[in-house]
Enzyme design. Structure first.
Site, PDB file in Angstrom:
ATOM      1  CB  SER A 105      -1.000  -0.098   1.180  1.00 22.63           C
ATOM      2  OG  SER A 105      -2.087   1.015   0.720  1.00 22.63           O
ATOM      3  CG  HIS A 130      -4.150  -1.863  -1.708  1.00 16.30           C
ATOM      4  ND1 HIS A 130      -4.732  -2.518  -0.964  1.00 16.30           N
ATOM      5  CD2 HIS A 130      -4.150  -0.766  -1.081  1.00 16.30           C
ATOM      6  CE1 HIS A 130      -3.882  -2.065  -0.255  1.00 16.30           C
ATOM      7  NE2 HIS A 130      -4.227  -0.580  -0.307  1.00 16.30           N
TER       8      HIS A 130
END
Length: 208
Positions: A105, A130
């Site tokens: 992330s 993501h």
């Protein structure tokens, strides 16, 4: 005793001989003297403040010498991560990033945003990209405001990843639609890192 206190109690101390006698450091403070910063654990405002302060301190000490950030993080708060990102781009020294364990992330974005040619991953590390996560409740108008904000954040994060990886915006948008895990080799092929390191290269030893 909370987890943070327990962890602090486990941090090793090192003793250094100086002209004034012995001086004890916790291991992270000693490594900071070698321009090594550790970004470990979830990224929140507290961690971001510590990392930003260390970056600014090392720039003030020597604006010409590289800084190395070791990353092992599952990600965290987007705005906290962006504070670290902006500071990395703002300061004069080149910031080298090294993934140990995982960079997921926001951790992956910070890994990719290191100085070009100086982004590394160790062989068994994992990288995950993501889209930002969000869960909101309340009045419909408030939910709509937050939804538009998270879409704006997603667009900005995609732009940053595209800039640092060389991938197109369309590719980044598609590949971050769901959790996208990559090995160190795959992360290099994607442009998230420049090199997978089995051993520390000579230039990293000299720069630190």
């Amino acid at each position: 005793m909370d987890d943070v206190t327990k962890a602090l109690n486990l941090v090793p101390m090192v003793v250094e001989q100086t002209s004034r006698g012995e001086r004890a450091y916790d291991i992270y403070s000693r490594l900071l003297k070698e321009r090594l910063i550790f970004l470990v654990g979830p990224i929140d405002d507290y961690m971001a403040n510590l990392i930003v302060a260390q970056l600014l301190f090392l720039e003030a000490e020597n604006p010409e010498k590289d800084i190395n950030i070791y990353i092992n993080s599952p990600g965290g708060v987007v705005t906290a991560g962006m504070a670290i990102y902006d500071t990395m781009q703002y300061i004069k020294p080149a910031v080298s990033t090294i993934c140990v364990g995982q960079a997921a992330s926001m951790g992956a974005l910070l890994l990719a945003s290191g100085a070009s040619g100086k982004r590394y991953a160790l062989p068994n590390s994992r990288v995950m990209i993501h889209q930002p996560l969000g869960g909101f409740q309340g009045q419909a108008t408030d939910i709509d405001i937050h939804a538009r904000e998270i879409l704006a954040l997603r667009a900005r994060l995609n732009e940053i990843l595209a800039k640092h990886t060389g991938q197109s915006l369309e590719t980044i948008a598609h590949d971050t639609e769901r959790d996208n895990f990559k090995s160190a080799v795959d992360a290099q092929a994607y442009g998230l890192v420049d090199q997978v390191l089995g051993q520390r290269p000579e230039e990293l030893i000299q720069s630190s």
